[in-house]
Design an enzyme around this catalytic site. Structure first.
Site, PDB file in Angstrom:
ATOM      1  N   LYS A  60       0.800  -1.234   0.000  1.00  0.00           N
ATOM      2  CA  LYS A  60       0.000   0.000   0.000  1.00  0.00           C
ATOM      3  C   LYS A  60       0.834   1.286   0.000  1.00  0.00           C
ATOM      4  CE  LYS A  60      -4.303  -1.629   2.096  1.00  0.00           C
ATOM      5  NZ  LYS A  60      -5.304  -1.369   3.132  1.00  0.00           N
ATOM      6  N   ASP A  74     -10.229   2.936   1.775  1.00  0.00           N
ATOM      7  CA  ASP A  74     -10.428   2.426   3.145  1.00  0.00           C
ATOM      8  C   ASP A  74     -11.153   3.476   3.991  1.00  0.00           C
ATOM      9  OD1 ASP A  74      -9.215  -0.066   2.765  1.00  0.00           O
ATOM     10  OD2 ASP A  74      -7.217   0.730   3.173  1.00  0.00           O
TER      11      ASP A  74
END
Ligand code: ATR
Length: 288
Positions: free
Chosen positions: A78, A119
């Site tokens: 990420k 997210d």
């Protein structure tokens, strides 16, 4: 569900749009089930596959040249993937991590990759089902990548946040980055907040009897959300419900972050119920 005379395998042809997830490991990801169910539901000729590149830079070049449209990014890539992006969404840049890639192929000579972070959208949408975010204070347990996304997300929505974490130095670092208070675990009893969010892995199988906060403090919060989804009803959520709190399970954040990805990639509203049912089916199959 749309009626289709073909099975999924038979639908795959030269026009099939490619999507996937890169991570290490990816074998346990629930995202393929969620996204493939959504494609089937909307009759989209797309396929979403798990990919585990041995080398991220080479894997990324592969996604570009093989025609992928959208890709999820998970641990450990990420942050590592940031240097490969052509563009980054401003909130993802603040968070310092992306979980979603969108390849713009309008000019085949110059394929551009934009990184997003969904997210925070997932956690905000899950919490917004039970809270008015801009009027709320939320206590976040944890100081890792998930806490960062949840924290920046809540600030985007105008909520006030407070951080607590087992390792004080890490908690203080995140709190200073977010410009919010840090409270050591021993002082959590003094925090006035509307909601509690556990962003740590505490309570996850097989250690599902552990709580991330003392049991007697849970009932102080009107809303309790856990990002752990295995088990779906964690001990934290079970005790929260017993103490009269409204609870939000970990699949909600996963489902909403996936729905935001789906819309970025396909420009269509996500079939939420189908995506959640697919997630539940996989979890059920794994636990039986
Ligand atoms: P992620 O990116 O998924 O958030 P991470 O960066 O490894 O994962 O962060 C994990 C978080 O869970 C940290 O806040 C960690 O606390 P420490 O900073 O003290 O390590 C927290 N965590 C993990 N296991 C824990 C445990 N058994 N008790 C309390 N906190 C725990």
């Amino acid at each position: 569900m749309l009626c289709c005379p073909f099975s999924r395998g038979e639908m795959i042809n030269g026009h099939t749009q490619l999507f996937g997830i890169i991570g290490r490991p990816v074998t346990h990801s629930l995202s393929p089930a969620m996204h493939n169910a959504a494609f089937t539901e909307l009759g989209i000729n797309g396929v979403y596959i798990p990919l585990q590149p041995t080398n991220l830079d080479q894997g990324f070049d592969g996604l570009k040249s093989l025609g992928f449209i959208g890709v999820s990014v998970t641990v450990p890539f990420k942050v590592e993937i940031l240097h490969l992006l052509d563009r980054i969404d401003p909130v993802a840049e603040k968070i310092g991590a992306v979980n979603t890639l969108l390849f713009d192929r309008s000019d085949p000579a110059k394929i551009l990759c934009t990184g997003y972070n969904t997210d925070w959208i997932g956690s905000n949408q899950a919490l917004a089902e039970e809270l008015v975010l801009e009027k709320s204070t939320v206590l976040i347990i944890g100081a890792g990548g998930a806490a960062r996304a949840v924290g920046f997300g809540l600030q985007e929505a105008g909520a006030r946040i407070v951080i607590t974490n087992r390792t004080e130095s890490k908690g203080r670092d995140l709190a200073s980055l977010l410009g919010c208070p840090f409270v050591p675990a021993a002082e959590v009893a003094h925090v006035q907040a509307d909601a509690l969010v556990n962003t740590t892995s505490v309570g996850m199988e097989p250690h599902n009897t552990i709580l991330p906060i003392a049991s007697e403090l849970i009932g102080r919060f009107a809303v309790v959300m856990d990002i752990v989804y295995a088990p779906l009803t964690t001990r934290l959520l079970r005790e929260a419900a017993a103490q009269g709190c409204r609870t939000i399970d970990g699949l909600k954040m996963l489902q909403y972050q996936g729905a935001a990805q789906f819309t970025l990639w396909t420009k269509r509203p996500a079939p939420h119920a189908t995506m959640r049912e697919a997630l539940l089916r996989v979890l059920q199959a794994r636990s039986s």
